[in-house]
Scaffold this active site. Sequence first.
Site, short mmCIF file in Angstrom:
data_model
loop_
_atom_site.label_atom_id
_atom_site.label_comp_id
_atom_site.label_asym_id
_atom_site.label_seq_id
_atom_site.Cartn_x
_atom_site.Cartn_y
_atom_site.Cartn_z
CG HIS A 273 -2.20 2.79 -4.90
ND1 HIS A 273 -2.63 1.45 -4.15
CD2 HIS A 273 -1.17 2.94 -4.66
CE1 HIS A 273 -1.44 1.15 -3.64
NE2 HIS A 273 -0.77 1.91 -3.85
O1 RIB Z 1 -2.45 4.44 -0.42
C1 RIB Z 1 -2.18 4.76 -1.69
C2 RIB Z 1 -2.50 6.44 -1.77
O2 RIB Z 1 -1.74 7.07 -1.02
C3 RIB Z 1 -1.97 6.98 -3.08
O3 RIB Z 1 -2.98 7.98 -3.55
C4 RIB Z 1 -0.77 7.30 -3.24
O4 RIB Z 1 -0.20 8.37 -4.13
C5 RIB Z 1 -0.65 7.92 -1.68
O5 RIB Z 1 -1.41 9.27 -1.72
#
Ligand code: RIB
Length: 313
Positions: free
Chosen positions: A242
Amino acid sequence: MKRSIIIDTDPGQDDALAILLALAASEVLDVRGIVAVAGNVPLTLTQLNARRLCDLAGRNDVPVYGGCSRPMMRDLITAENVHGRTGLDGYHWPEIKTPLQDRHGVDYLIETLLAADEGAITLATLGPLTNLAMALVKSPDCARGIGEIVMMGGGFFTGGNTTPAAEFNILVDPHAAHVVFTSGLPLTLMPLDVTHKALATPPRIARIAALGNEAGKACAKLLSFFNRHDVEKYGSEGAPLHDPCVIAYLLKPELFRGKDVYVEIETSSSLTLGMTVMDWWGVTGKAPNCTVMNQIDADGYFDLLSDHLARLP
Ligand code: RIB
Ligand code: CA
């Protein structure tokens, strides 16, 4: 001319690779500071983890601040089931060197943004939006210093990853997200719709492991730990990576495609709290408030990541 950025983060293995990518791109990005927020794990750990990452990158010069320890309204929810008890499970971390700054992260944001030229600072947010929202509420004039916000959060066609409707960063603090999405500031969003197209597959992890430096070794171990939860949950080859999408966009925007969309945050429903409701087809007639990315050149993304991680100690 380098781009001045402030990273707001809740490390988190994927935050870790995003921060390392940014610190490795020092010819393009001037990382003015890193502000930790409660999210994946409590603030006491996210601020510690942010310091560990500056150590790993050999960048003890970057100031690290502790921000908010809980969301604006909700009780804190965390994600140790994904990231492990420490938030950076998977790698054995050495003694820490990078200090924690005394100033509160929200005050650092306000002071830095007020002192900056108009639009001079890019905010890269990798976690819940509590710190940024609190800064905007406490000192609305600080918005003047923000050129754009690039954030990881939300999801639409993919649904959510923490509830059927909500992605973690937005769900942790939906009220903060509402403040940011109604701020009128230029906003680029990396939702699950794009991050789920960038999977940390075994060949991609093996390439990072083979870089031959400590950063590559650490990142491969972190990703292997990070993979276990999502591979089982989604039955995929690897976990969606992500947060580095935010930094990759700053370095190579052509890796991404998306569209301008009106997005509103659900802040009250018990069923869909934290949902990023995206008017993808323009049916509301409301003017878009952000650019939502939903396409990525995944091979190019991992090329960029590996090439930059190779530069680190
Ligand atoms: O849903 C994914 C996000 O939530 C990413 O930023 C992960 O690190 C968590 O913070
Ligand atoms: Ca994060």
